[in-house]
Design an enzyme around this catalytic site. Structure first.
Site: not given
Length: 381
Positions: A171, A175, A247, A277, A346
């Site tokens: 996913r 680049r 999770r 995060r 997901y």
């Protein structure tokens, strides 16, 4: 027909609307005190910031029909998700792009030079990556893997990346230009007033009744002609074969004055930082101005019986148990399992909506043909 939809998130709302428009009576229930499921948004009373209560949701899709659908229910403002990562004492942009590569290695490479450089870093002996770790080592090499993926993944999933399937990392692109837009889809945006008004608009139909703070009990099914279940698949059966693994997340919410971190999402890849995060929610609505700020530190953990399930684990044990529950579901009478929890997969929001539209269409066709509606909106396998 009388249809019961368990869950007032995107799946339940979209299916209820489609069936109500077809002339059926839809009753939507949810155990929570609000609609919109995990994409629920609300205003922080102190700062006025629009908060994504269960973590940030950013709408992105290549499905033109789904994009048109959500825009019928809200004004979507342009939004580009530009994620940053604090790793090894510096801040980088994600996904890994030419700027990340040049900054990390202290170089000034052109795209073709960077491509050859990363290929030289990569472990080309791994011809067919099967695990997350092999996938990372094959395509970005050990240094970038350790800085951006290894520690973050261990915290997020609670296990070694060597135990996770390679599909998780697929996913995340690499680049060889300076494009730092996290997603690559044609349509990307945020609803101007948050996601909860979007779901409220979808549910706004005379053929739909909504009941919040209303957990499902088994005798409800007998009072309806069909049930669409968007709760946990194992939960429908009372977890009698065991619990599917998920999770979950813990959010440490705090406020600040001004601009606290300068971006919406800051990842923390270092393993000694306990959270994965920090999200600063006013940056998810850059067209608004707020002096105060609301932030979340996110901690990943194993999902207990009283926790909110977020990410299906889907390793060997979970897949074996899933197959047992799928077999159980096949023996049910008037139930269709839908959405992220109902199919133990997901799902991004656009896929959730598309599958809900398809599920409603399949149900209507089955009723017309006097046939049994599908048990699953999509194959859980």
């Amino acid at each position: 027909m009388r249809i019961l939809l368990v869950g007032a998130g995107l799946s339940g709302a979209v299916i209820a609307r489609a069936l109500a428009e077809a002339g059926h009576r839809a009753t939507v229930i949810d155990a929570r005190a609000h609609i919109a499921g995990n994409c629920h948004t609300e205003r922080d009373a102190e700062t006025g910031v629009l908060v994504h209560v269960y973590g940030p949701h950013i709408f992105h899709t290549d499905d033109e029909g789904v994009w048109a659908y959500v825009n019928r229910h809200a004004r979507f403002r342009p939004y580009r998700n530009r994620v940053k990562s604090t790793a090894q004492g510096a801040v980088y942009s994600l996904p890994i792009n030419l700027h990340t590569i040049n900054q990390f290695f202290g170089r000034t490479m052109r795209p073709d030079e960077a491509r050859r450089f990363i290929e030289a870093q990569a472990d080309t002996s791994i011809a067919d990556p099967r695990t997350f770790e092999e996938q990372a080592l094959r395509f970005v090499g050990p240094d970038l893997y350790r800085a951006f993926f290894k520690g973050y993944t261990e915290k997020q999933w609670g296990c070694s990346p060597a135990d996770l399937p390679a599909s998780i990392l697929k996913r995340l692109p690499v680049r060889f230009n300076y494009d730092d837009n996290y997603f690559f889809h044609r349509f990307q945006g945020m609803p101007e007033d948050g996601y909860t008004p979007v779901v409220a608009s979808i549910l706004d139909h005379p053929g739909i009744d909504v009941h919040l703070d209303t957990p499902f009990v088994s005798d409800m099914a007998a009072r309806h002609d069909h049930v669409f279940w968007s709760g946990p698949l194992d939960g429908y059966f009372g977890y009698d074969l065991g619990r599917l693994g998920y999770r979950s997340l813990t959010f440490e919410r705090f406020r600040a004055t001004g601009d606290w971190q300068g971006c919406a999402v800051m990842n923390y890849g270092d393993p000694d930082v306990p959270f994965t995060r920090i999200t600063e929610h006013k940056h998810f609505a850059p067209w608004e101005t707020h002096e105060g700020s609301v932030l979340y530190r996110e901690y990943s953990k194993a999902c207990g019986a009283d926790d909110t399930p977020y990410y299906p684990i889907r390793l060997v044990r979970e897949k074996a148990l899933l197959s047992q529950y799928v077999a159980r579901a096949a023996g049910t009478g008037n139930v269709t399992f839908v959405g992220r929890l109902g199919t133990y997969r997901y799902l991004d929001m656009d896929v959730t909506i598309r599958e809900a539209l398809n599920a409603a269409d399949a149900f209507l066709h089955a009723v017309q043909a006097n046939a049994r509606p599908p048990v699953f909106s999509a194959d859980p396998a």
